[in-house]
Design a protein around this motif. Structure first.
Motif, mmCIF file in Angstrom:
data_model
loop_
_atom_site.group_PDB
_atom_site.id
_atom_site.type_symbol
_atom_site.label_atom_id
_atom_site.label_comp_id
_atom_site.label_asym_id
_atom_site.label_seq_id
_atom_site.Cartn_x
_atom_site.Cartn_y
_atom_site.Cartn_z
ATOM 1 N N LYS A 142 -34.664 6.723 18.906
ATOM 2 C CA LYS A 142 -33.590 7.642 18.516
ATOM 3 C C LYS A 142 -33.658 7.927 17.016
ATOM 4 O O LYS A 142 -33.513 9.079 16.576
ATOM 5 N N HIS A 143 -33.895 6.890 16.211
ATOM 6 C CA HIS A 143 -34.009 7.057 14.758
ATOM 7 C C HIS A 143 -35.216 7.942 14.427
ATOM 8 O O HIS A 143 -35.133 8.819 13.548
ATOM 9 N N HIS A 144 -36.315 7.733 15.121
ATOM 10 C CA HIS A 144 -37.528 8.526 14.895
ATOM 11 C C HIS A 144 -37.249 10.013 15.137
ATOM 12 O O HIS A 144 -37.658 10.875 14.333
ATOM 13 N N LYS A 145 -36.545 10.308 16.219
ATOM 14 C CA LYS A 145 -36.251 11.712 16.543
ATOM 15 C C LYS A 145 -35.260 12.312 15.558
ATOM 16 O O LYS A 145 -35.410 13.473 15.149
ATOM 17 N N GLU A 146 -34.249 11.534 15.165
ATOM 18 C CA GLU A 146 -33.267 12.039 14.202
ATOM 19 C C GLU A 146 -33.900 12.362 12.863
ATOM 20 O O GLU A 146 -33.489 13.313 12.181
ATOM 21 N N GLN A 147 -34.908 11.595 12.469
ATOM 22 C CA GLN A 147 -35.585 11.818 11.192
ATOM 23 C C GLN A 147 -36.696 12.865 11.298
ATOM 24 O O GLN A 147 -37.311 13.209 10.283
ATOM 25 N N ASN A 148 -36.958 13.351 12.508
ATOM 26 C CA ASN A 148 -38.045 14.310 12.730
ATOM 27 C C ASN A 148 -39.328 13.790 12.093
ATOM 28 O O ASN A 148 -40.049 14.512 11.393
ATOM 29 N N ALA A 149 -39.622 12.521 12.346
ATOM 30 C CA ALA A 149 -40.732 11.846 11.686
ATOM 31 C C ALA A 149 -42.013 11.979 12.497
ATOM 32 O O ALA A 149 -41.991 12.111 13.731
ATOM 33 N N ALA A 150 -43.127 11.947 11.792
ATOM 34 C CA ALA A 150 -44.431 11.849 12.456
ATOM 35 C C ALA A 150 -44.703 10.409 12.857
ATOM 36 O O ALA A 150 -45.372 10.146 13.854
ATOM 37 N N CYS A 151 -44.174 9.473 12.053
ATOM 38 C CA CYS A 151 -44.352 8.051 12.309
ATOM 39 C C CYS A 151 -43.136 7.298 11.823
ATOM 40 O O CYS A 151 -42.609 7.606 10.745
ATOM 41 N N THR A 152 -42.682 6.350 12.609
ATOM 42 C CA THR A 152 -41.605 5.444 12.200
ATOM 43 C C THR A 152 -42.126 4.020 12.297
ATOM 44 O O THR A 152 -42.724 3.641 13.305
ATOM 45 N N ILE A 153 -41.890 3.256 11.245
ATOM 46 C CA ILE A 153 -42.386 1.882 11.166
ATOM 47 C C ILE A 153 -41.195 0.940 11.081
ATOM 48 O O ILE A 153 -40.325 1.095 10.219
ATOM 49 N N SER A 154 -41.155 -0.032 11.981
ATOM 50 C CA SER A 154 -40.077 -1.017 11.933
ATOM 51 C C SER A 154 -40.350 -1.996 10.797
ATOM 52 O O SER A 154 -41.464 -2.518 10.662
ATOM 53 N N VAL A 155 -39.336 -2.228 9.975
ATOM 54 C CA VAL A 155 -39.499 -3.085 8.796
ATOM 55 C C VAL A 155 -38.429 -4.164 8.780
ATOM 56 O O VAL A 155 -37.356 -4.026 9.359
ATOM 57 N N LEU A 156 -38.759 -5.239 8.091
ATOM 58 C CA LEU A 156 -37.879 -6.386 7.970
ATOM 59 C C LEU A 156 -37.898 -6.843 6.523
ATOM 60 O O LEU A 156 -38.959 -6.893 5.899
ATOM 61 N N GLU A 157 -36.738 -7.152 5.976
ATOM 62 C CA GLU A 157 -36.693 -7.668 4.614
ATOM 63 C C GLU A 157 -37.170 -9.120 4.612
ATOM 64 O O GLU A 157 -36.693 -9.936 5.389
ATOM 65 N N VAL A 158 -38.118 -9.414 3.733
ATOM 66 C CA VAL A 158 -38.661 -10.768 3.611
ATOM 67 C C VAL A 158 -38.497 -11.227 2.163
ATOM 68 O O VAL A 158 -38.323 -10.399 1.260
ATOM 69 N N PRO A 159 -38.508 -12.539 1.908
ATOM 70 C CA PRO A 159 -38.463 -13.002 0.521
ATOM 71 C C PRO A 159 -39.631 -12.406 -0.272
ATOM 72 O O PRO A 159 -40.761 -12.356 0.221
ATOM 73 N N LEU A 160 -39.354 -11.969 -1.490
ATOM 74 C CA LEU A 160 -40.386 -11.318 -2.297
ATOM 75 C C LEU A 160 -41.596 -12.229 -2.499
ATOM 76 O O LEU A 160 -42.739 -11.768 -2.569
ATOM 77 N N ALA A 161 -41.349 -13.547 -2.540
ATOM 78 C CA ALA A 161 -42.449 -14.499 -2.732
ATOM 79 C C ALA A 161 -43.420 -14.495 -1.547
ATOM 80 O O ALA A 161 -44.577 -14.890 -1.694
ATOM 81 N N GLU A 162 -42.974 -14.039 -0.366
ATOM 82 C CA GLU A 162 -43.821 -14.016 0.819
ATOM 83 C C GLU A 162 -44.356 -12.626 1.132
ATOM 84 O O GLU A 162 -45.135 -12.449 2.076
ATOM 85 N N ALA A 163 -43.954 -11.629 0.335
ATOM 86 C CA ALA A 163 -44.266 -10.237 0.664
ATOM 87 C C ALA A 163 -45.758 -9.941 0.673
ATOM 88 O O ALA A 163 -46.218 -9.040 1.388
ATOM 89 N N SER A 164 -46.545 -10.701 -0.082
ATOM 90 C CA SER A 164 -47.982 -10.425 -0.153
ATOM 91 C C SER A 164 -48.706 -10.726 1.156
ATOM 92 O O SER A 164 -49.872 -10.365 1.311
ATOM 93 N N ARG A 165 -48.032 -11.342 2.119
ATOM 94 C CA ARG A 165 -48.635 -11.628 3.416
ATOM 95 C C ARG A 165 -48.554 -10.442 4.370
ATOM 96 O O ARG A 165 -49.151 -10.452 5.439
ATOM 97 N N PHE A 166 -47.784 -9.389 3.981
ATOM 98 C CA PHE A 166 -47.475 -8.311 4.904
ATOM 99 C C PHE A 166 -47.915 -6.957 4.344
ATOM 100 O O PHE A 166 -48.229 -6.825 3.162
ATOM 101 N N GLY A 167 -47.887 -5.958 5.214
ATOM 102 C CA GLY A 167 -47.936 -4.581 4.754
ATOM 103 C C GLY A 167 -46.555 -4.226 4.231
ATOM 104 O O GLY A 167 -45.549 -4.437 4.916
ATOM 105 N N ILE A 168 -46.485 -3.712 3.000
ATOM 106 C CA ILE A 168 -45.198 -3.517 2.320
ATOM 107 C C ILE A 168 -44.910 -2.022 2.144
ATOM 108 O O ILE A 168 -45.769 -1.252 1.711
ATOM 109 N N MET A 169 -43.663 -1.630 2.482
ATOM 110 C CA MET A 169 -43.224 -0.242 2.383
ATOM 111 C C MET A 169 -42.313 -0.043 1.171
ATOM 112 O O MET A 169 -41.423 -0.865 0.922
ATOM 113 N N SER A 170 -42.516 1.053 0.471
ATOM 114 C CA SER A 170 -41.570 1.507 -0.550
ATOM 115 C C SER A 170 -40.875 2.743 0.009
ATOM 116 O O SER A 170 -41.548 3.657 0.521
#
Length: 405
Positions: A142-170
């Motif tokens: 539903k969020h993907h359609k409302e944003q008229n997005a080509a791609c929607t990525i589910s994200v989770l807030e993680v401690p900044l000290a652990e962020a280098s283990r993941f793909g990070i979105m700005s």
């Protein structure tokens, strides 16, 4: 004749799971037992049917036999359907081609464009087969359609000290993604990709086909497809997930997630009838506890026989704990036998392993945990009577009595 579907899920379940070492020597990571009666793949499959997504392709490759047999016709997850349902999709040889193994996550989807075209979906949901979580994908769609997005990525807030283990979105003020960093040394954000994507199918197909023509591509969503879409100025939305989620791709994370099931405040509730997790469960009699047994704060599944002590542990079906044996903070997979007087502490014991009389496997963590870790005993291994297996050991061969691994 196939009926058009609004959304088809593609579940990536072909990884080797090398960081689980001995636990994936005979099975694919998504087929690893979890939580007393489940396998890891039960979670995304259950999420799909609970979210109203009834067409799922499961892409298998590494050690697929047990996983394929477990999925079967999809009946436990209500995916045994003539219109849709679950489809196991291994690599195959196409006409005029020798065929190849799946070279990366994006290439795996590319090789199954034909399957997707059968259902002509508007949207494609990409999932990983090695995460433990509950999620309503319908809300993300539903969020993907409302944003008229080509791609929607589910994200989770993680401690900044652990962020280098993941793909990070700005993201900007509207949670639209403007920059992506794949496991950055100096992350600019703490919004981590969960490896869950929804693509508008027409867009995804375009980028998959272009990616296959690139000579230097790694054929990966995080490394190639998403950066290419961002560079082209496609609308990329972040979907913030709030809830329990764990990537169980390592020994420690798998042990942690099993222990989380014993903690009421962990966020993973398997007793929630509004969002059940389905599984293909073995038919076993009720578990039995002997007259001198002591069981506390543990999950004990049908077919178990407990005559000794079990504390803070997860026992799968058909486990036997003999008199005088002690099991603490451990995971015993199906068919494990812990013989009389043995102790198992902070360990994962794989299917049909035998811990001999008065043997010792694992130890509680000391104050200095630098060289300490969870002990793992591989499938069908025998640890001899009186053997001592220390912390952080990976037992992949039989251990004779009195022998330290």
């Amino acid at each position: 004749m196939y009926m058009k579907k609004e959304c088809v899920a593609m579940l990536l379940a072909g990884g080797q799971g090398s960081r689980l070492y001995a636990l994936t020597s005979h099975v694919a990571k998504p087929a690893v037992p979890f939580g007393g009666k489940y396998r890891i793949i039960d979670f995304p499959l259950s999420n799909c049917i609970n979210s109203g997504i009834d067409t799922v392709g499961v892409l298998t490759q590494y050690q697929p036999l047990e996983l394929n047999a477990y999925i079967g016709n999809g009946q436990p997850w209500d995916l045994d359907r003539s219109d849709g349902g679950v489809h196991v999709l291994p690599p195959y040889v196409r006409e005029g081609s020798y065929g190849t193994w799946y070279k990366g996550t994006a290439n795996a989807i590319y090789q199954n464009i034909g399957f997707l075209q059968l259902y002509d979906p508007e949207y494609v949901l990409i999932l990983s087969g090695d995460h433990i979580y509950k999620m309503d994908y319908a809300k993300m769609l539903k969020h993907h359609k409302e944003q008229n997005a080509a791609c929607t990525i589910s994200v989770l807030e993680v401690p900044l000290a652990e962020a280098s283990r993941f793909g990070i979105m700005s993201v900007d003020d509207e949670d639209m993604i403007f920059e992506f960093q794949e496991k950055p040394k100096e992350p600019k954000s703490n919004l981590a990709s969960m490896g869950i994507y929804i693509f508008t199918w027409s867009k995804l197909k375009e980028y998959l086909m272009a990616d296959e023509q690139s000579s230097d591509s790694t054929n990966d969503f995080g490394g190639d497809i998403i950066p290419a879409m961002l560079s082209a100025g496609e609308r990329m939305a972040a979907y913030r997930f709030q809830g329990y989620w764990k990537d169980v791709g390592t020994i420690n994370s798998l042990w942690d997630a099993n222990m989380d099931m014993l903690s009421p405040g962990s966020g993973i509730d398997l007793y929630d009838t509004s969002w059940p997790i389905f599984a293909r469960s073995a038919t076993k009699p009720p578990h039995f506890t002997g007259p001198d047994a002591r069981v506390s704060h543990s999950m004990v599944t049908g077919g178990c026989e407990v005559y000794g002590t079990v504390e803070n542990s997860v026992l799968f079906h058909s486990v036997t704990v003999e008199p005088g044996a002690q099991v603490r903070y451990s995971i015993l997979m199906p068919g494990t036998v812990v013989k009389a007087g043995a102790t198992v502490d902070y360990a994962i014991v794989a299917e049909n392993a035998v811990i001999g009389e008065k043997a010792s496997v694992g130890t509680p963590p000391p104050e200095d945990t630098e060289n300490w870790g969870i002990t793992v005993v591989a499938q069908e291994i025998e640890v001899g009577d009186g053997a001592v297996v220390p912390a952080n050991a990976m037992v992949t061969r039989n251990v004779k009595g009195g022998e330290a691994e």
